[in-house]
Scaffold this active site. Structure first.
Site, PDB file in Angstrom:
ATOM      1  N   CYS A   1       0.865  -1.186   0.000  1.00 53.82           N
ATOM      2  CA  CYS A   1       0.000   0.000   0.000  1.00 53.82           C
ATOM      3  C   CYS A   1       0.893   1.225   0.000  1.00 53.82           C
ATOM      4  O   CYS A   1       2.078   1.138  -0.346  1.00 53.82           O
ATOM      5  CB  CYS A   1      -1.000  -0.021   1.165  1.00 53.82           C
ATOM      6  SG  CYS A   1      -0.247   0.118   2.799  1.00 53.82           S
TER       7      CYS A   1
ATOM      8  N   ASN B   1       2.295   1.574   4.354  1.00 58.41           N
ATOM      9  CA  ASN B   1       2.612   0.313   5.058  1.00 58.41           C
ATOM     10  C   ASN B   1       2.326   0.417   6.560  1.00 58.41           C
ATOM     11  O   ASN B   1       2.996  -0.214   7.378  1.00 58.41           O
ATOM     12  CB  ASN B   1       4.062  -0.142   4.799  1.00 58.41           C
ATOM     13  CG  ASN B   1       4.355  -1.591   5.220  1.00 58.41           C
ATOM     14  OD1 ASN B   1       5.459  -1.929   5.613  1.00 58.41           O
ATOM     15  ND2 ASN B   1       3.369  -2.448   5.154  1.00 58.41           N
TER      16      ASN B   1
ATOM     17  N   CYS C   1      -1.361   0.940   7.417  1.00 55.20           N
ATOM     18  CA  CYS C   1      -2.800   0.650   7.553  1.00 55.20           C
ATOM     19  C   CYS C   1      -3.202  -0.581   6.739  1.00 55.20           C
ATOM     20  O   CYS C   1      -3.364  -1.678   7.272  1.00 55.20           O
ATOM     21  CB  CYS C   1      -3.648   1.853   7.136  1.00 55.20           C
ATOM     22  SG  CYS C   1      -3.401   3.320   8.171  1.00 55.20           S
ATOM     23  N   ARG C   2      -3.366  -0.398   5.420  1.00 54.49           N
ATOM     24  CA  ARG C   2      -3.987  -1.466   4.629  1.00 54.49           C
ATOM     25  C   ARG C   2      -3.122  -2.699   4.461  1.00 54.49           C
ATOM     26  O   ARG C   2      -3.585  -3.829   4.681  1.00 54.49           O
ATOM     27  CB  ARG C   2      -4.384  -0.919   3.244  1.00 54.49           C
ATOM     28  CG  ARG C   2      -5.510   0.089   3.317  1.00 54.49           C
ATOM     29  CD  ARG C   2      -5.666   0.849   2.027  1.00 54.49           C
ATOM     30  NE  ARG C   2      -4.504   1.703   1.765  1.00 54.49           N
ATOM     31  CZ  ARG C   2      -4.320   2.422   0.683  1.00 54.49           C
ATOM     32  NH1 ARG C   2      -5.231   2.374  -0.275  1.00 54.49           N
ATOM     33  NH2 ARG C   2      -3.251   3.179   0.542  1.00 54.49           N
ATOM     34  N   SER C   3      -1.845  -2.519   4.049  1.00 53.01           N
ATOM     35  CA  SER C   3      -1.044  -3.729   3.807  1.00 53.01           C
ATOM     36  C   SER C   3      -0.681  -4.468   5.097  1.00 53.01           C
ATOM     37  O   SER C   3      -0.631  -5.707   5.071  1.00 53.01           O
ATOM     38  CB  SER C   3       0.177  -3.444   2.929  1.00 53.01           C
ATOM     39  OG  SER C   3       1.042  -2.482   3.486  1.00 53.01           O
TER      40      SER C   3
ATOM     41  N   ASP D   1      -8.198   3.868   1.136  1.00 53.28           N
ATOM     42  CA  ASP D   1      -7.261   4.328   2.170  1.00 53.28           C
ATOM     43  C   ASP D   1      -8.041   4.823   3.383  1.00 53.28           C
ATOM     44  O   ASP D   1      -8.808   5.780   3.268  1.00 53.28           O
ATOM     45  CB  ASP D   1      -6.414   5.458   1.574  1.00 53.28           C
ATOM     46  CG  ASP D   1      -5.296   5.900   2.497  1.00 53.28           C
ATOM     47  OD1 ASP D   1      -5.297   5.502   3.669  1.00 53.28           O
ATOM     48  OD2 ASP D   1      -4.426   6.654   2.024  1.00 53.28           O
TER      49      ASP D   1
HETATM   50  P1  4NP Z   1      -1.813   2.963   4.073  1.00 50.44           P
HETATM   51  O1  4NP Z   1      -2.408   4.349   4.632  1.00 50.44           O
HETATM   52  O2  4NP Z   1      -1.277   3.236   2.697  1.00 50.44           O
HETATM   53  O3  4NP Z   1      -2.996   2.061   4.065  1.00 50.44           O
HETATM   54  O4  4NP Z   1      -0.732   2.532   5.060  1.00 50.44           O
HETATM   55  C1  4NP Z   1      -1.639   5.525   4.663  1.00 50.44           C
HETATM   56  C2  4NP Z   1      -0.759   5.725   5.684  1.00 50.44           C
HETATM   57  C3  4NP Z   1      -0.018   6.903   5.735  1.00 50.44           C
HETATM   58  C4  4NP Z   1      -0.174   7.855   4.750  1.00 50.44           C
HETATM   59  C5  4NP Z   1      -1.053   7.634   3.712  1.00 50.44           C
HETATM   60  C6  4NP Z   1      -1.792   6.452   3.674  1.00 50.44           C
HETATM   61  N1  4NP Z   1       0.559   9.071   4.821  1.00 50.44           N
HETATM   62  O5  4NP Z   1       0.357   9.929   3.955  1.00 50.44           O
HETATM   63  O6  4NP Z   1       1.391   9.226   5.711  1.00 50.44           O
END
Ligand code: 4NP
Length: 154
Positions: A7, A10, A12-14, A124
């Site tokens: 994702c 790294n 939240c989703r993954s 997201d």
């Molecule tokens: P993820 O979510 O891609 O599911 O881990 C996010 C985590 C952090 C950020 C964006 C999305 N960020 O912009 O810091």
């Protein structure tokens, strides 16, 4: 088979997808046939545990993801993993741009590849609510179950 969940951050989703898939594999006869890891296309959270909302959500579904640490996608990953399973199409684009020559076809959408939803994306939840995190869990856990079901099919 080696599977890398991908994702953006790294955190939240993954990590949730990694936790769901690990848990479904451990409850199956196929745990030793699949290696699972996760990575982000971005580097902002490298070395951090998953977002506390992701940890709490996974715990609510009986899975502990608190020991995971974020890392960024590396060129070597394209050699080490059979598939790079992405949360959304922006992740697919980013990852394919970094793929060594000839390895970009390993980059696919998790929900599409697993058969859960053609062209489907995991939204997201970073700026979202606890319910958004639960929705992410339901999606990635559906994918995890579909992967295990596929392993069970001769
Ligand atoms: P993820 O979510 O891609 O599911 O881990 C996010 C985590 C952090 C950020 C964006 C999305 N960020 O912009 O810091």
């Amino acid at each position: 088979m080696n599977l890398l969940l991908v994702c953006l951050g790294n955190i939240c989703r993954s990590p949730m997808a990694e936790g769901a898939l690990r848990a479904r594999l451990q409850a199956s006869p196929f745990a030793d046939r699949v290696r699972v890891d996760s990575a982000g296309t971005g580097d902002w959270h490298v070395g951090e545990p998953p977002d506390r909302r992701a940890i709490a959500c996974a715990r609510g579904f009986g899975v502990d993801i608190g020991a995971q640490r974020a890392r960024q996608l590396q060129a070597q990953d394209f050699h080490d993993f059979d598939w790079l399973l992405c949360a959304d199409s922006a992740n697919v684009r980013e990852a394919r741009q970094r793929a060594p020559a000839g390895l970009g076809d390993k980059v696919v959408l998790l929900l599409d590849w697993s058969g859960v939803k053609p062209g489907g994306e995991v939204p997201d939840p970073y700026t979202g609510s606890a319910e958004d995190f639960r929705q992410v869990w339901r999606l990635v856990d559906s994918a995890a179950q579909a992967v295990v079901a596929r392993l069970a099919t001769p």
